[in-house]
Design a protein around this motif. Structure first.
Motif, PDB file in Angstrom:
ATOM      1  N   HIS A 151       1.021  -1.417   0.166  1.00 17.46           N
ATOM      2  CA  HIS A 151      -0.168   0.327   0.371  1.00 17.46           C
ATOM      3  C   HIS A 151       1.075   1.107  -0.044  1.00 17.46           C
ATOM      4  O   HIS A 151       0.371   2.067  -0.546  1.00 17.46           O
ATOM      5  N   ILE A 152       1.996   1.062   0.825  1.00 19.62           N
ATOM      6  CA  ILE A 152       3.330   2.411   0.061  1.00 19.62           C
ATOM      7  C   ILE A 152       3.908   1.590  -1.062  1.00 19.62           C
ATOM      8  O   ILE A 152       5.200   0.869  -0.286  1.00 19.62           O
ATOM      9  N   VAL A 153       3.617   2.194  -1.842  1.00 18.03           N
ATOM     10  CA  VAL A 153       4.897   2.106  -3.250  1.00 18.03           C
ATOM     11  C   VAL A 153       5.418   2.570  -3.774  1.00 18.03           C
ATOM     12  O   VAL A 153       5.694   3.764  -4.098  1.00 18.03           O
ATOM     13  N   GLY A 154       5.924   2.001  -4.898  1.00 15.97           N
ATOM     14  CA  GLY A 154       6.977   2.842  -6.253  1.00 15.97           C
ATOM     15  C   GLY A 154       5.962   3.115  -6.822  1.00 15.97           C
ATOM     16  O   GLY A 154       5.698   2.136  -7.362  1.00 15.97           O
ATOM     17  N   HIS A 155       6.382   3.956  -8.377  1.00 18.01           N
ATOM     18  CA  HIS A 155       6.302   3.635  -9.256  1.00 18.01           C
ATOM     19  C   HIS A 155       6.446   3.074 -10.152  1.00 18.01           C
ATOM     20  O   HIS A 155       5.560   2.579 -11.146  1.00 18.01           O
ATOM     21  N   CYS A 156       7.289   2.433  -9.774  1.00 18.07           N
ATOM     22  CA  CYS A 156       8.110   1.262 -10.333  1.00 18.07           C
ATOM     23  C   CYS A 156       7.154   0.176 -10.296  1.00 18.07           C
ATOM     24  O   CYS A 156       7.742  -0.909 -11.236  1.00 18.07           O
ATOM     25  N   GLU A 157       6.278   0.165  -8.917  1.00 14.30           N
ATOM     26  CA  GLU A 157       5.713  -1.196  -8.896  1.00 14.30           C
ATOM     27  C   GLU A 157       4.559  -0.961  -9.834  1.00 14.30           C
ATOM     28  O   GLU A 157       3.748  -1.746  -9.787  1.00 14.30           O
ATOM     29  N   ILE A 158       4.087   0.023  -9.979  1.00 15.18           N
ATOM     30  CA  ILE A 158       2.972   0.093 -10.542  1.00 15.18           C
ATOM     31  C   ILE A 158       2.798  -0.132 -12.102  1.00 15.18           C
ATOM     32  O   ILE A 158       1.679  -0.658 -13.145  1.00 15.18           O
ATOM     33  N   SER A 159       4.207   0.755 -12.751  1.00 11.82           N
ATOM     34  CA  SER A 159       4.283   0.887 -14.069  1.00 11.82           C
ATOM     35  C   SER A 159       5.570  -0.087 -14.748  1.00 11.82           C
ATOM     36  O   SER A 159       6.736   1.244 -14.891  1.00 11.82           O
ATOM     37  N   PRO A 160       6.032  -0.613 -14.222  1.00  8.48           N
ATOM     38  CA  PRO A 160       7.392  -1.457 -14.367  1.00  8.48           C
ATOM     39  C   PRO A 160       8.314  -1.576 -15.551  1.00  8.48           C
ATOM     40  O   PRO A 160       9.599  -1.183 -15.597  1.00  8.48           O
TER      41      PRO A 160
END
Length: 276
Positions: A151-160
């Motif tokens: 739930h606290i993540v990086g943009h790289c995990e949304i759009s790797p």
């Protein structure tokens, strides 16, 4: 905390019926003033809820009740930002534009110089900002954003595929989450489990199909405490507690092996999962 209010026209009005439960961290690849100015410029067609400078300044560009244009995912098959490319189960399951349920924090920095490291002032401001966001989301929507890496993540995990270095491999996830949790995690509250006779309502009653190693979140509502739920075949699916919001209890069903298995509550099957 001290937050400078700005106004970006680049956002959706509202959240298309979604409630925000995910905080996404970014790197600006530019300086603070430039990032704030550009993200408030209509020509940018992009924005963020917050920007944090290396000196610890914080600016808010978009209201929490509106969706910023920062973490967009597409439902169009073959699109570079298709939700299926995300490494996060929640993003894949929701199969919609991630902007609707996310809150974005941009961090001043250049990836080729910092690789995601933050200054002490910037990290301290980020910790306080996340605490502030969680309190505001609870006030506005009645939900608590879990302090975890789903739930606290990086943009790289949304759009790797498109954003593999945002915010960077040296971003201090562990330190930030530990500081956000703070002393409240030192002595966890005792879990109150519901009796088997308690009334439980499930948001999922139809059978579902789940790809191998993917997860599905289902919600059980019970006023008497945490319901007892389990997999009817733990070799095929695994059930784990995810988080709680009031009388709503969220559980994660993870596909381990191809086959079919039931999900039970208080000993009664409520739906079946086919793993493919």
């Amino acid at each position: 905390m001290n937050i400078t209010q700005k106004s970006s026209p680049n956002h959706y009005n509202g959240r298309n019926g979604w409630k925000p439960d995910m905080i996404v961290c970014h790197i600006t690849d530019g300086n603070y003033d430039g990032a704030v100015s550009w993200l408030c410029n209509p020509r940018a067609e992009a924005s963020a809820h917050y920007v944090v400078s290396r000196a610890g300044q914080v600016a808010q560009l978009v209201s929490l009740t509106d969706a910023a244009w920062c973490n967009g995912t597409s439902a169009t098959a073959g699109h570079a930002y298709h939700y299926s490319t995300s490494t996060l189960p929640l993003v894949r399951q929701r199969a919609t534009n991630a902007n609707y349920y996310t809150i974005s924090i941009e961090h001043e920095g250049m990836y080729n110089q910092t690789h995601g490291t933050l200054t002490a002032a910037q990290q301290a401001a980020t910790v306080e900002l996340i605490k502030h966001i969680r309190a505001e989301v609870q006030r506005l929507y009645g939900i608590i954003i879990p302090v975890d890496r789903q739930h606290i993540v990086g943009h790289c995990e949304i759009s790797p595929r498109e954003k593999p270095t945002c915010p960077g491999e040296k971003f201090p996830w562990t330190d930030i989450l530990r500081q956000v949790q703070g002393a409240s995690q030192a002595k966890p509250a005792a879990i109150r489990y519901a009796l088997k006779t308690a009334t439980v309502r499930s948001d999922t009653t139809m059978d579902i199909t789940l790809p191998l190693v993917h997860s599905y979140i289902y919600k059980l509502t019970c006023a008497a405490g945490r319901p007892l739920t389990n997999s009817c075949n733990s070799n095929i699916i695994d059930i784990s507690f995810d988080h709680q919001s009031g009388n709503d209890y969220f559980f994660r069903c993870t596909a381990k092996r191809r086959g079919c298995a039931g999900v039970a509550v208080n000993g009664h099957k409520i739906f079946a999962v086919k793993v493919v």
